[in-house]
Motif scaffolding. Structure first.
Motif: not given
Length: 310
Positions: A201-205, A231-234
């Motif tokens: 997820g997004r927490a991976l940075g 995560a994809v959007d980031a």
């Protein structure tokens, strides 16, 4: 009653989602036929004939249906639709593209993403991102259905001995044309067919950390890699790895969620997994509510330790 399953294939073999759709078709009662439409797809037709429970394969071979263009494939289905009480598509990108056209032309209501067959005219399907299940009944003479593959066991790919009957391919509609196909090549299992998925997820940075943290674990487990929409959007992962309501629906034997909070949209895509392991440092993360095993920890410490232990 006879049901027609629209096969997904690569002209040489049948794709896995078709086997789940055959199981759903068999539960509707009556015989099960399979339509294989393609170009030089005799091998795929023979593979379909081997599927347990299939009594006939319709093989339409021609350039017009070579690449599965929705307009032409829908016309091919409509050419034989009058012989069937149920027409079933896998709820994949292709099936979702063709089924509405067939339903509209037949002037019937489409029944989308069924997960259970109650009877020949009654089906169960998820609504509200899977937070509720609806039981729907159709009085239409022909039921046009898309099947969520994770809701049904796959039919055996061998053991059948169906007859293969050739049918004429429809003429090209001229409404669309095939330009090209860019295939993503990977040594990993396909996300929708993988038995083990490691998702981030997004927490991976960052994209770098997404790869450096998840790849060693996925390699150890011979797993596919998935991602949340955040995560994809980031930009941490490509769109074809997205799991969720607007991504891919998966149901592996083991799903390891790393740094995924568990928004409703994500849970809708993976909550049918047999075993769910969640790693998150937030004790209030919604994903813990569906996890079989919850580890409240910093994923940057926990995942490398897990890799070492394996």
């Amino acid at each position: 009653m006879t049901a027609l399953v629209i096969a997904e294939h690569d002209n040489a073999s049948i794709k896995a989602a078709t086997l789940n759709t055959v199981t759903a078709a068999a539960q509707c009662g009556g015989d099960v036929h399979v339509l294989v439409a393609g170009s030089n797809a005799a091998a795929a037709a023979q593979a379909a004939a081997q599927i347990a429970g299939v009594s006939k394969v319709l093989h339409a071979d021609g350039d017009s249906v070579a690449n599965g263009l929705a307009e032409n494939l829908a016309a091919q289905v409509l050419a034989v639709a009058g012989n069937y009480s149920h027409i079933l598509f896998p709820a994949t990108a292709s099936g979702k593209n063709v089924a509405p056209r067939v339903a509209a032309k037949l002037d019937v209501a489409q029944i989308s993403e069924i997960t259970k067959v109650e009877s020949a005219d009654t089906f169960e399907r998820p609504i509200y991102a899977g937070n509720a299940m609806a039981t729907v009944q159709s009085t239409d003479a022909t039921k046009v259905i898309t099947v969520r593959a994770t809701g049904f066991d796959a039919a055996a790919a061998t053991g059948g001995s169906a007859a293969v009957e050739s049918v004429a391919a429809v003429a090209d509609s001229g409404k669309s044309s095939f330009v090209g196909r860019e295939m993503t090549k990977s040594d990993r299992p396909d996300l929708t067919a993988a038995k083990i998925i490691v998702a981030g997820g997004r927490a991976l940075g960052s994209e770098e950390q997404f790869q450096s943290v998840l790849t060693p674990l996925a390699d150890k487990l011979n797993a596919a890699i998935g991602a949340s929409r955040a995560a994809v959007d980031a930009g941490y992962a490509p769109n074809d790895l997205q799991v969720g309501q607007t991504g891919k629906i998966v149901a592996p034997e083991l799903y390891i969620a790393c740094g995924i909070s568990g928004a409703i949209q994500h849970l809708a895509g993976m909550k049918d997994s047999k075993v769910i392991v969640a790693i998150n440092k937030d004790p209030e993360a919604p994903i813990f509510a569906v996890a079989d095993y919850a580890l409240e920890a910093d994923l940057f410490n926990a995942v490398p330790e897990l890799v070492k232990a394996l």
